[in-house]
Design an enzyme around this catalytic site. Structure first.
Site, PDB file in Angstrom:
ATOM      1  N   TYR A 140      -3.441   0.851  -5.354  1.00  0.00           N
ATOM      2  CA  TYR A 140      -2.994   1.903  -4.439  1.00  0.00           C
ATOM      3  C   TYR A 140      -3.062   3.257  -5.136  1.00  0.00           C
ATOM      4  CZ  TYR A 140      -1.514  -1.882  -1.484  1.00  0.00           C
ATOM      5  OH  TYR A 140      -1.520  -3.002  -0.692  1.00  0.00           O
ATOM      6  N   HIS A 179      -0.665   4.255   1.018  1.00  0.00           N
ATOM      7  CA  HIS A 179       0.568   3.804   0.367  1.00  0.00           C
ATOM      8  C   HIS A 179       1.502   4.969   0.057  1.00  0.00           C
ATOM      9  CE1 HIS A 179       2.544   0.296  -1.637  1.00  0.00           C
ATOM     10  NE2 HIS A 179       1.793  -0.320  -0.759  1.00  0.00           N
TER      11      HIS A 179
HETATM   12 MG    MG Z   1       0.485  -0.907   2.939  1.00  0.00          MG
END
Ligand code: MG
Length: 437
Positions: free
Chosen positions: A189, A243
């Site tokens: 992320y 994210h």
């Molecule tokens: Mg997610």
């Protein structure tokens, strides 16, 4: 029924005390009264590194029990204690058939409500109650929610790579497996936005690990999707998860720059602390937004849906408190034209996956489901695990949630000793400050 029988029945009911009347009604329905007799908390690693917590709710009918997911990877022992010491003693003797009433009473039982630990506890109970009701009815839970509104549940696959070339190849593999929807990431992320460890202009002492830079990320991700679209065209439905790594205007700018790539959705482009910026995103582009993975209060979603500021409700079923609250969220979405995309990947468990499945397959508001595949050790431990074939999720079609847990096998796989408190890892920026996950 003859008129005379009806009258005598009505007169008898009027004379009956409430409990006796309830018992008589049950008998009429062919179901004897049922009571919760106890709970079992089953923590297990599933033979891997999972920190799953399952709740078994036992009833007065021999052999009848329900199971639910209360898993919480980051506050595991808090949930186990809350189940064993607080929920369990409170539940004994209650009627498991009254799901809505029990959910409402359990919700205010803690006085302070919502939040991840409380909702995980509620979720374990709620899913187990739906499982019991389904088993009693001899039907899968989706039948109790109105029956199938589609033939199977489409899922999106996870693809990605360390660079745009390997990411495009990974997308191709997902398409070959039969998925039409594919989420594409550059590494972890925030990938595509990190300055490598020790590089860049840093403070004299402090953080020297990978440093997240919002502007680099906003510049990199559109180039990734430009390349992927060149390789796979516009047929596949592409997704990307930010994210929550961006703040304010950078999130707006990324959404704007992604418009040419016709995304299925961008996920959590903003952290839950800055939801007001979705209005700005809406005002300048049509890139669809999926929101809510870290929400732990159903009302966080409500204004985003009622003002049509987002396109997909992206909550985790077990973080919301189970099937009961998310079926309401799905109905809310239906009225406002906002779809569901329940969160299911990573450390999620097979019971939560099935809870999502039963709402997905019976809801008009369904949009997409995140895929999650489990190793053989989990399938052996949990007969009835859902299966994904050619991009679609299927349940076992057995009554209830359609899954069971073998406690002997679960006991062979205790949760690993949790070091460092089991925390979610923290990303940092160049100056050492925290980046929101
Ligand atoms: Mg997610």
């Amino acid at each position: 029924m003859k008129r005379r029988d009806f009258l005598s029945g009505a007169a008898a009911a009027a004379a009956m005390p409430a409990a006796a009347q309830q018992q008589a009604e049950r008998k009429l329905a062919g179901l004897p009264p049922l009571k919760i007799t106890g709970i079992k908390v089953i923590p297990t690693s599933g033979g891997r590194r999972y920190r799953w917590i399952f709740l078994k709710v036992l009833t007065s009918e021999p052999g009848l029990y329900g199971i639910g997911s209360a898993s919480n990877h980051f506050q595991t022992h808090a949930v186990i204690t809350a189940l064993e010491k607080h929920l369990g003693p409170w539940l004994i003797g209650r009627d498991p058939m009254r799901i809505e009433d029990l959910w409402q009473a359990a919700h205010v039982r803690t006085y302070w409500r919502n939040g991840p630990v409380n909702n995980n506890v509620l979720s374990g109970l709620d899913m187990a109650l739906w499982d019991i009701k389904g088993k009693r009815a001899g039907m899968p839970v989706y039948e109790l929610l109105g029956g199938k509104a589609r033939d199977a549940v489409p899922c999106y696959d996870h693809a990605g790579g360390k660079d745009k070339e390997s990411a495009a190849e990974s997308v191709q593999k997902s398409l070959e497996k039969g998925f039409r929807h594919v989420r594409v990431q550059l590494g972890n992320y925030g990938g595509g936005g990190f300055v490598p460890p020790k590089e860049g202009s840093r403070p004299e002492t402090g953080w020297d690990g990978p440093a997240f830079d919002e502007e680099i990320y906003v510049d990199t991700i559109p180039k990734l999707f430009d390349h992927v679209r060149q390789k796979v065209g516009f047929g596949p439905k592409l997704l990307h998860d930010v994210h929550s790594h961006l703040s304010g205007i950078n999130a707006v700018e990324l959404a704007r720059r992604m418009q040419p790539y016709q995304m299925f959705f961008m996920e959590d482009i903003l952290p839950p602390e800055h939801l007001q910026w979705y209005r700005q995103i809406r005002s300048i582009c049509t890139t669809p937004q999926a929101v809510g993975e870290v929400f732990s209060h159903p009302l966080e979603v409500t204004p985003l849906v009622s003002e049509r500021l987002i396109d997909f409700i992206r909550c985790r079923v077990s973080a919301m408190g189970g099937i009961t609250p998310v079926k309401k969220l799905a109905t809310l979405g239906e009225f406002f034209g906002v779809r569901t995309a329940f969160q299911e990947g990573g450390e999620n468990d097979p019971i939560n996956q099935l809870a999502a499945y039963h709402v997905d397959i019976s809801s008009t508001a369904f949009g997409i489901q995140e895929e999650n595949a489990f190793p053989p050790s989990v399938h052996e431990m949990m007969p009835g695990c859902a299966g994904i074939r050619k991009g679609y999720l299927y349940c076992s079609e057995k009554p209830g949630l359609g899954i069971d847990i073998n406690e002997q096998i679960a006991a062979k796989y205790p949760i690993d000793v949790i070091t460092g408190g089991g925390a979610y890892p923290t990303d940092r920026a160049m100056d050492g400050s925290v980046v929101k996950p």
